[in-house]
Design an enzyme around this catalytic site. Structure first.
Site, short mmCIF file in Angstrom:
data_model
loop_
_atom_site.label_atom_id
_atom_site.label_comp_id
_atom_site.label_asym_id
_atom_site.label_seq_id
_atom_site.Cartn_x
_atom_site.Cartn_y
_atom_site.Cartn_z
CD GLU A 1 48.38 -22.42 43.94
OE1 GLU A 1 47.78 -22.09 42.89
OE2 GLU A 1 49.59 -22.67 43.97
CG HIS A 2 42.88 -21.72 46.33
ND1 HIS A 2 41.74 -22.12 45.68
CD2 HIS A 2 43.64 -22.85 46.45
CE1 HIS A 2 41.79 -23.42 45.42
NE2 HIS A 2 42.94 -23.88 45.87
CB THR A 3 45.72 -15.08 45.88
OG1 THR A 3 46.63 -15.54 44.87
CG2 THR A 3 46.25 -15.46 47.26
CG ASP A 4 43.26 -17.19 40.60
OD1 ASP A 4 42.78 -17.73 41.61
OD2 ASP A 4 43.22 -17.71 39.47
CB SER B 1 49.38 -32.90 36.67
OG SER B 1 49.44 -31.84 35.73
CB SER C 1 47.26 -24.91 33.75
OG SER C 1 46.99 -24.33 34.98
CD GLU D 1 38.81 -24.05 33.00
OE1 GLU D 1 38.97 -24.92 33.87
OE2 GLU D 1 39.68 -23.78 32.16
CG ASP E 1 45.37 -21.98 36.07
OD1 ASP E 1 46.17 -21.55 36.91
OD2 ASP E 1 44.57 -22.90 36.29
CE1 TYR F 1 40.07 -23.02 41.75
CE2 TYR F 1 37.89 -22.27 41.09
CZ TYR F 1 39.25 -22.07 41.15
OH TYR F 1 39.80 -20.93 40.64
#
Length: 394
Positions: A36-39, A128, A131, A165, A177, A227
């Site tokens: 998570e939060h690595t991409d 949620s 994605s 996005e 995502d 974010y």
């Protein structure tokens, strides 16, 4: 899916007058098992597509009008736009996502030659963290490819969705995502190196267990969350590290190298953010190896450690997600549990032994309601495939 296909077709006929010339499509949601939060930090992620997602019915028009309708936002009615007005407006609401993809195709030299009518229905809980926005983006891309014959691969759909996005909707998201949704394969998660988009499919074998998603029902919007702030903190930390070590991303460091060079990061908060990015990337690689060795228990331990890091070093969990995870850890039959997605609300993902799922949902749900004051929703999910056409032109 067949029942849902009929449902959305019928609704399209009611809203737009007939179903003649309409086609039905589907794109999945996704859940990230770990990473998570690595991409956006050049690391690895391990997401899978789900059998819940977004259904779409589309029909080409003879003019340049765009007419959008969502069964999830019925009160908004038909939202009108045109090919000459592909700009993000707050009042355009959810339609900024499909419009962004239409704009992004145009930016790549693939311009729509006429307008369309588009009805959507999402079975992903809105806000949620599963994605829903990326699902709409990939779905729209698949629809444009089919309707206009654009020569793009599923991987292209992911990159176009991310571009839209980032540039149209102003959310500085990574590639995970859209990639997980566009490239989904039934029964498999995707081990993706976000630095170079190399990937491999890894079967998720949970013989006597299932994936359970708990939705906190705390709504959050990525654009107005922290974010972008976290991403900026990591970028600054990387720039500081680059003064002392030759790296292009935080994902190039292992734990030992990070400990050696971390003093180059001036601010202790940024140091924590970078530590999460480095350690989470290493956890993800270890987790996939554990799955290959059929060691689901080790995979679960790494999921738990991931949540602790997201809570303490990255600080993106909050009382809702922490409550869901900490209550999950107390339950019998729980192999691992962590927040998933951007955080600040959204969902947790747990691996739970099948015989304990009913008790898990009851016990965690009761504890959450008592502490938070409103209910969580639970979904026992199945890993599905990527975007597809459900019905050709009628």
């Amino acid at each position: 899916m067949a029942d849902m296909r009929e449902t959305v077709l019928q609704e399209f006929g009611k809203v737009f007058g007939s179903t003649e010339g309409a086609r039905v499509y589907f794109a999945p949601g996704r859940v990230n098992m770990i990473g998570e939060h690595t991409d956006y930090n050049g690391g690895h992620v391990f997401p899978c597509a789900l059998t819940i997602g977004t259904y779409g019915v589309a029909r080409i028009r003879k003019d340049n009008r765009l007419r959008f309708y969502s069964m999830n936002f019925e009160k908004l009615g038909i939202v009108e736009s045109s090919l000459e007005d592909l700009k993000p407006y707050p009042e355009a609401d959810w339609t900024n996502y499909p419009k962004g993809v239409m704009w992004a195709f145009g930016e790549r030299g693939m311009k729509m030659t006429c307008g369309m009518e588009l009805l959507l229905f999402g079975t992903i809980p809105n806000g949620s963290g599963l994605s829903s926005s990326a699902s709409v983006e990939v779905l729209t891309g698949a629809i444009l490819r089919d309707c206009f014959g654009f020569d793009v691969t599923n991987q292209d759909l992911a990159l176009i969705g991310q571009f839209s996005e980032n540039r149209f909707n102003g959310v500085n998201c990574g590639i995970m995502d859209q990639f997980a949704i566009a490239m989904g394969r039934e029964g498999n998660a995707i081990f993706l190196d976000t630095a170079d988009l190399s990937y491999e499919y890894a079967p998720i074998r949970l013989e006597d267990a299932k994936i359970v998603i708990a939705c906190s029902n705390k709504k959050r919007g990525l654009g107005d969350s922290k974010y972008n702030e976290r991403r900026s903190e990591c970028e600054t930390a990387l720039a500081e590290l680059q003064k002392v070590v030759d790296i292009r991303s935080l994902g190039e460091l292992d734990e030992e190298a990070f400990e050696r060079y971390q003093s180059a990061i001036q601010d202790p908060v940024r140091r924590k953010r970078a530590r999460h990015a480095v350690y989470e990337n290493q956890r993800t690689m270890k987790a996939v190896q554990a799955l290959k060795e059929n060691d689901v228990e080790q995979f679960g331990r790494l999921m738990n450690a991931s949540h602790v890091s997201l809570r303490d070093d990255y600080e993106v969990t909050g009382i809702e997600l922490d409550t869901l995870v900490e209550e999950a850890w107390k339950q019998p039959g729980v192999i691992g549990s962590r927040m998933t997605g951007a955080g600040f609300g959204g969902c947790t993902v747990s691996i739970v032994k099948t015989e304990h799922i009913d008790a898990f949902i009851r016990n965690v749900g009761e504890a959450y309601l008592a502490k938070i004051g409103y209910a969580a929703d639970f979904y026992v999910v199945t890993i599905g495939g990527g975007p597809c056409i459900l019905q050709e032109t009628i």
